[in-house]
Design a protein around this motif. Structure first.
Motif, PDB file in Angstrom:
ATOM      1  N   THR A 149      -0.281  -1.366  -1.086  1.00  0.00           N
ATOM      2  CA  THR A 149      -1.179  -0.279  -1.452  1.00  0.00           C
ATOM      3  C   THR A 149      -2.320  -0.808  -2.314  1.00  0.00           C
ATOM      4  O   THR A 149      -3.481  -0.458  -2.102  1.00  0.00           O
ATOM      5  CB  THR A 149      -0.405   0.803  -2.223  1.00  0.00           C
ATOM      6  N   LYS A 204      -4.770  -2.699  -0.292  1.00  0.00           N
ATOM      7  CA  LYS A 204      -5.594  -1.825   0.544  1.00  0.00           C
ATOM      8  C   LYS A 204      -6.652  -1.100  -0.274  1.00  0.00           C
ATOM      9  O   LYS A 204      -7.730  -0.812   0.232  1.00  0.00           O
ATOM     10  CB  LYS A 204      -4.712  -0.845   1.300  1.00  0.00           C
ATOM     11  N   GLY A 215      11.686  -2.530   5.494  1.00  0.00           N
ATOM     12  CA  GLY A 215      12.127  -3.737   6.189  1.00  0.00           C
ATOM     13  C   GLY A 215      13.593  -4.068   5.944  1.00  0.00           C
ATOM     14  O   GLY A 215      14.334  -4.379   6.876  1.00  0.00           O
ATOM     15  N   VAL A 267       3.263   5.156   6.538  1.00  0.00           N
ATOM     16  CA  VAL A 267       4.381   4.319   6.955  1.00  0.00           C
ATOM     17  C   VAL A 267       4.187   2.897   6.449  1.00  0.00           C
ATOM     18  O   VAL A 267       5.086   2.279   5.935  1.00  0.00           O
ATOM     19  CB  VAL A 267       4.507   4.320   8.491  1.00  0.00           C
ATOM     20  N   ARG A 268       2.951   2.408   6.563  1.00  0.00           N
ATOM     21  CA  ARG A 268       2.708   1.007   6.234  1.00  0.00           C
ATOM     22  C   ARG A 268       3.003   0.689   4.776  1.00  0.00           C
ATOM     23  O   ARG A 268       3.508  -0.371   4.477  1.00  0.00           O
ATOM     24  CB  ARG A 268       1.255   0.654   6.528  1.00  0.00           C
ATOM     25  N   THR A 269       2.700   1.624   3.897  1.00  0.00           N
ATOM     26  CA  THR A 269       2.894   1.315   2.489  1.00  0.00           C
ATOM     27  C   THR A 269       4.361   1.065   2.178  1.00  0.00           C
ATOM     28  O   THR A 269       4.682   0.411   1.231  1.00  0.00           O
ATOM     29  CB  THR A 269       2.439   2.477   1.582  1.00  0.00           C
ATOM     30  N   ARG A 270       5.247   1.624   2.980  1.00  0.00           N
ATOM     31  CA  ARG A 270       6.656   1.470   2.670  1.00  0.00           C
ATOM     32  C   ARG A 270       7.253   0.293   3.427  1.00  0.00           C
ATOM     33  O   ARG A 270       8.383  -0.066   3.215  1.00  0.00           O
ATOM     34  CB  ARG A 270       7.407   2.746   3.032  1.00  0.00           C
ATOM     35  N   ALA A 271       6.441  -0.278   4.308  1.00  0.00           N
ATOM     36  CA  ALA A 271       6.994  -1.355   5.133  1.00  0.00           C
ATOM     37  C   ALA A 271       7.095  -2.634   4.321  1.00  0.00           C
ATOM     38  O   ALA A 271       6.444  -2.792   3.310  1.00  0.00           O
ATOM     39  CB  ALA A 271       6.123  -1.574   6.343  1.00  0.00           C
TER      40      ALA A 271
END
Lengths: 501, 321
Positions: A42, A45, A396, B317-321
């Motif tokens: 985050t 980004k 993950g 979704v990406r932030t938690r990946a």
């Protein structure tokens, strides 16, 4: 210096960043570490303009800067090299470097000579002898990364953010990358280096910022801290022991492999696996370990060799289903490409290999399926809202636990784990080591493949070194010292720019 | 029993709502709409495209693609008619007509599985080939010489519902159960979700693909028989527009072209909406050719929507990946 002041960012239901403040000095390599979900992505980004909406401010060059798009951040001097590279594989090196800002002559014609000369200039600066006319898709991942760095240099970026830059590099390539990073640093470029790998952070960074659960835990100078301290800052608990102690007893012979070859991939591989044993396969990327595992499992065909299983002689497995039905399970190194069905639910992912077993006649026994799946979810504390949740939305580490549960449900006796801890956080890694340990206590045998030497050495009872498709040496757990093993792995290497990727 | 997966529930609700809305509007606008005769007519008319939609849904869920559906539908009718004219016993003609559909499915499967060609290209080619075979068999003519008993199936009603529609519903229920409740169905979802994962999980991916394409061929051939009964003739242009109409309806119904996701119920609700619109056009005296244009627009909007939803979801979704 760049100061990040009271930056917060929320998504529906999640506070991804909570009041983060720290500063990055110009010209330093600044490490950013944290477990998955700590907020690293985050923050990257926000810095690279992908998330324009956030609270707090970022001060850079003495004034508050707010980037509303990736393009703005780039022209503002911040370039980001994401884990998934953004090069266009069909274009040449020079075209990629100048993508979106191609020098032109009259009538908007491309100025190829300027592109080539300038590309050569930056490539030379980075000491990478690449031909600007080469198609990027033909380069190794390491060199594609270099192309991205060149892109940043041509833009006159002052800050380069690297997100897990070593995740798909061989050890040799990692060394090359570090040389490149030092060169960039000499030129006065600031680097924000984001990684999971503590050793790397300590090798390359000057100072380290730790995030945890969206909060800033601390920023420390490398010289004033230690890996243990950083790890405990990351996980919030002290982790003196990175690996659970091995206590399983070696039992009878499970698997014996003789003279396996698959032309162009590996040759004359022989080894045995016993009950209660973890055997580690160490090697550089491209040494043929994954290829060996896949052929052993029946996913690809063998050219020669035979496999013995529980005393029976079998030639080979013709299909993964043969292997699974005889108690051999395989965890792929490629979690998203081969491990999961991302759009399907946790339940459907986990029960796929055992559908036949739990369903006499054609119809899936829903209740039995749920019960089994649920038992593993509770056993491994997989975090999810429902077993019908889509796997893609898990973290993950939890995704990896879903795959491991899927394999354990098959009640196999031999497990091949290929890079089971890749891209997951320290806490989840430890849990996976523990699962492996518990399996061996139940008398199962594990073939463990990993490119991270410390974990191979920390987890395995015996270590096989694989190099260029051959098993070159075997170490026992006591013999295996990192330097010794590394020397074997890297000896006589003739890496051709890591074309294995 | 859960007929659809949880993520699809929203689409099913929306589509049901849309259908009810259309029906309410048509009831208001046209006095003849809500009559037994008109409703059963819509049911009969949607039967053959409904069948094709079932076939397409299964293929798409399995990560494939089939645009030969309309041509296969025409083929089964043409084979049936030609054999009947040649004097072959009628039951045998029906079996051969259905077998012809399976044969085309098999050809598609061989090309996709063994030669590793893209399903889109393969079925585009077989569509053209099969259509030519149909023209050759019928020499471009309409064939009406068929047994009365067969054609009169059109007038058979089961519990006041037309037989053709009942066959559609029965097929849909059987196939939905197959997809949702059996091992086979799970594996179809699995290979559509991720072929490689399915393979290393022990699924015989090739066999499942063979099955899926052959099943599609069979259902399309069955659709051809229904179509022949409905229009009381074999026509060479049968199902010419079917790929556009059917794929549109199926995508509206929440099945994706990426595989691993979809429901037969959604597809049929999509087909129903289409036929209600068409019926409304003719009741209100509007030009039915507008329908194709409207379909094209809807298709783009639907696919666009999917993209829009994804773009909202991705950052989270990406932030938690």
């Amino acid at each position: 210096m760049i100061s990040i002041g009271k930056v917060s960012k929320s998504f529906p239901g999640v506070k991804a960043l909570d009041d983060i403040s720290f500063t990055i000095q110009y010209g330093e390599v600044h490490g950013l570490v944290g477990e998955n979900g700590a907020g690293k992505s985050t923050l990257i980004k926000i810095l690279s303009g992908i998330y324009p909406q956030y609270e707090g401010n970022i001060v850079f060059d003495g004034s508050v800067r707010h980037f509303y798009s990736a393009h703005e951040a780039q022209t503002g001097g911040i370039a980001t090299i994401f884990q998934e590279l953004t090069v266009i594989k069909e274009l040449s090196v020079a075209e990629n470097i100048f993508l979106g800002r191609e020098p032109t002559r009259r009538l908007g014609m491309l100025d190829w000579s300027v592109m080539r000369d300038k590309s050569n200039e930056v490539l030379q600066f980075l000491d990478t002898p690449l031909d600007p006319r080469e198609t990027v898709g033909k380069l190794s991942v390491a060199n594609q990364q270099i192309v991205e760095i060149c892109k940043a240099l041509v833009l006159n970026s002052r800050i380069i953010i690297m997100d897990e830059p070593t995740s798909s590099l061989t050890e040799h390539e990692v060394d090359q990358l570090f040389i490149t990073i030092r060169r960039l640093k000499e030129k006065g470029i600031t680097i924000l280096y984001v990684s999971h790998k503590i050793e790397e952070i300590f090798e390359i960074c000057d100072s380290i910022t730790v995030l945890r659960d969206g909060k800033h835990i601390g920023t420390v100078e490398k010289t004033e801290t230690s890996p243990d301290e950083v790890i405990s800052m990351m996980v919030g608990r002290s982790m003196n022991m990175m690996f659970p102690p091995r206590s399983a007893k070696k039992g009878g012979l499970l698997l014996s492999v003789r003279d396996l070859s698959r032309i162009g991939e590996f040759e004359h591989v022989s080894f045995d696996l016993h009950e209660g044993e973890i055997i580690g396969f160490a090697g550089l990327i491209g040494a043929g370990r994954t290829e060996l595992a896949r052929a052993l499992f029946g996913a690809t065909a063998l050219d020669t060799g035979e496999i013995g299983l529980y005393g029976d002689r079998i030639d080979h497995f013709a299909h993964p289903n043969d292997a699974l039905s005889r108690g051999v399970a395989y965890l792929s190194e490629d979690r998203k490409g081969e491990g999961l069905m991302l759009e399907l639910s946790v339940r459907e992912n986990m029960s796929l290999p055992i559908l036949k077993k739990i369903s006499p006649y054609f119809f899936v026994q829903g209740a039995r399926e749920r019960e089994l799946v649920q038992s593993y979810i509770s056993k491994f504390k997989i975090r999810m809202t429902s077993i019908d949740q889509i796997v893609e939305s898990l973290s993950g580490g939890n995704q990896q636990k879903v795959i491991i549960s899927k394999l354990l449900l098959t009640e196999s006796k031999v497990f091949i784990f290929d890079e089971p801890t890749r891209g997951i956080d320290v806490g989840a890694k430890y849990e996976i080591y523990k699962i492996m340990n518990d399996l061996t206590l139940e008398g199962k045998g594990i073939i463990f493949i990993s490119s991270e030497l410390p974990e191979v050495l920390g987890v395995s009872d015996r270590i096989f070194c694989m190099r260029e498709g051959e098993l070159v040496q075997e170490f026992t757990r006591d013999e295996a010292e990192p330097e010794k093993v590394m020397k074997v792995l890297a000896a006589g290497e003739n890496l051709t720019g890591g074309d294995a990727a | 029993m859960r007929i659809v997966r949880s993520g699809q529930l929203k689409i099913i609700f929306i589509l049901t709502g849309v259908n009810i809305l259309i029906m309410a509007a048509l009831t208001y606008l046209s006095p003849t709409f809500m009559t037994y005769g008109n409703i059963t007519a819509v049911m009969t008319r949607m039967s053959e495209l409904g069948m094709l939609a079932i076939a397409e849904t299964i293929v798409l869920i399995g990560g494939g693609f089939d645009i030969s559906i309309g041509a296969v539908m025409a083929l089964s009718g043409a084979v049936l008619g030609t054999l009947h004219v040649m004097g072959v016993p009628f039951y045998l003609s029906i079996i051969i007509a259905l077998a012809a559909g399976i044969a085309v499915g098999l050809l598609n499967a061989v090309l996709v599985v063994n030669l590793r060609l893209t399903p889109f290209i393969v079925t585009l080619a077989t569509m053209a080939i099969v259509r030519s075979v149909v023209y050759a068999l019928l020499k471009g003519n309409v064939l009406t010489e068929l047994p009365e008993a067969f054609l009169n199936l059109y007038y058979v009603y089961v519990f006041k519902l037309p037989l053709l529609f009942v066959i559609l519903v029965a097929t849909a229920v059987i196939m939905a159960i197959m997809l949702k409740k059996t091992i086979l169905g799970r594996r179809i979802f699995a290979i559509g979700g991720n072929e490689k994962t399915a393979y290393v999980s022990g699924v015989y991916v090739k066999r499942i693909r063979y099955f899926v394409y052959c099943l599609s061929g069979f259902i399309c051939a069955l659709a051809g028989l229904l179509f022949t009964v409905r229009i009381r003739a074999v026509i060479p242009d049968a199902g010419l527009n079917a790929p556009l109409e059917v794929i549109t309806a199926v995508l509206i119904g929440g099945t994706t072209i990426y595989g691993g996701k979809g429901s037969i119920l959604g597809s049929l609700l999509g087909i129903l909406a289409m036929y209600l619109l068409l019926n409304g056009f003719s009741l209100l005296g509007l030009n039915p050719f507008w329908e194709v244009i409207i379909l094209g627009v809807i298709l783009i909007v639907v696919i666009g929507q999917e993209g829009i939803i994804k773009s909202f979801r991705a950052p989270f979704v990406r932030t938690r990946a």
